[in-house]
Design a protein around this motif. Structure first.
Motif, PDB file in Angstrom:
ATOM      1  N   SER A 194       0.835  -1.202   0.116  1.00  0.00           N
ATOM      2  CA  SER A 194      -0.028  -0.054   0.031  1.00  0.00           C
ATOM      3  C   SER A 194       1.017   1.262   0.109  1.00  0.00           C
ATOM      4  O   SER A 194       2.032   1.309   0.705  1.00  0.00           O
ATOM      5  N   ASN A 233      -5.164   1.556  -0.596  1.00  0.00           N
ATOM      6  CA  ASN A 233      -4.961   0.347  -0.071  1.00  0.00           C
ATOM      7  C   ASN A 233      -5.778  -0.866  -0.429  1.00  0.00           C
ATOM      8  O   ASN A 233      -6.892  -0.681  -0.485  1.00  0.00           O
ATOM      9  N   PRO A 234      -5.146  -1.929  -1.204  1.00  0.00           N
ATOM     10  CA  PRO A 234      -3.756  -1.849  -1.515  1.00  0.00           C
ATOM     11  C   PRO A 234      -3.355  -1.210  -2.851  1.00  0.00           C
ATOM     12  O   PRO A 234      -4.487  -1.217  -3.751  1.00  0.00           O
ATOM     13  N   TRP A 235      -2.058  -1.058  -3.186  1.00  0.00           N
ATOM     14  CA  TRP A 235      -1.772  -0.551  -4.197  1.00  0.00           C
ATOM     15  C   TRP A 235      -1.590  -1.763  -5.372  1.00  0.00           C
ATOM     16  O   TRP A 235      -1.852  -1.614  -6.400  1.00  0.00           O
TER      17      TRP A 235
END
Length: 283
Positions: A163, A168-170
């Motif tokens: 993240s 979130n999340p990346w």
């Protein structure tokens, strides 16, 4: 500045080689040359064939660092975790070096050290090990991901969420059980060097070269897969490039266990200041 952060900065200030210990996954991908070039300085020549270069990522989990040992890993008190996204391979006669397009790390001291001392495009990120489903003959139950745990069922799939900022999340990195089993963990011991370029950043405008000397047990692993949201608020085309590199076709995955890594201080390969003076004189 917090006392813990001062301690970490002082640890790195002791000088190179900066030593780390832990485990890692090094995965090589076929990356489009046009994508890699957007992250590599024009002064350097990309190693490519048929429109592709070798990029990928280096995912590391350190339990020791220049600031000393950390506590036993748990979800609330993580050790240093790092994701280095490699744009491609750059020619440096008589050999070649990797170019990091992005370095994500969960430690402020390590992030600052990467930016200021090594010339890396480091950014703070968080790494979480989400609750996942485990399929076995007895049905499905929930379990937390345990990085490189050997005491697990063959059917398990393990996720690592990365993240950045408020998103979130990346991306999510999914790894199969074959990465964690005992046979994979205990590959043959090897000593080798991973040379890399860095710099061309606001903090380090010169183009630098540094090396990572590794001693570890190496074994081939089943490649991890990367997934990411289709749209990330506030992202730009370079951010999209990073995710494209991560999700490109893997060609080789290696697990590094019992890893001891020594990062040596970079040297100046191309001085941007000298180049600017020469251009001014020629004009």
């Amino acid at each position: 500045m917090a006392a813990e952060e001062k301690k970490k900065i002082l640890g790195y200030a002791a000088g190179s080689p900066w030593r780390f210990a832990g485990r890692a996954l090094y995965q090589m991908h076929l990356v489009k040359a046009e994508t890699a070039r957007r992250h590599i300085p024009g002064e350097l020549k990309l190693v490519e064939a048929f429109g592709y270069t070798l990029g990928g990522f280096f995912l590391a989990h350190y339990n020791d660092s220049p600031v000393g040992p950390f506590d036993e890993w748990n979800v609330d008190d993580p050790e240093i975790e790092q994701l280095v996204v490699i744009a491609g391979i750059v020619w440096n006669p008589p050999t070649s070096c990797a170019w990091a397009a992005r370095v994500l790390v969960n430690d402020k001291g390590a992030c600052r050290h990467g930016r200021m001392e090594v010339g890396l495009p480091s950014q703070l990120a968080s790494f979480s090990h989400p609750v996942i489903s485990v399929r076995n003959k007895g049905g499905t139950h929930q379990n937390r991901f345990n990085f490189f745990n050997s005491d697990i069922k063959e059917e398990e799939t393990h996720g690592l969420d990365v993240s950045r900022g408020s998103f979130n999340p990346w991306c999510r990195i999914s790894m199969a059980h074959s990465l964690m089993n005992e046979a994979t963990r205990k590959g043959p011991p090897l000593n080798f060097c991973l040379p890399s370029f860095s710099g061309n950043t606001r903090q380090q405008p010169n183009i630098l070269k540094y090396s990572c000397d590794l001693s570890c047990r190496v074994a081939a692993s089943k490649p991890a897969s990367i997934s990411a949201p289709e749209h990330i608020p506030g992202s730009d085309h370079l951010d999209a490039d990073i995710l494209e590199i991560l999700s490109s076709k893997p060609v080789l995955a290696l697990s590094f266990e019992d890893m001891q890594m020594a990062v040596r201080a970079p040297t100046v390969l191309i001085s941007k200041q000298a180049a600017a003076v020469n251009e001014k004189g020629a004009g």
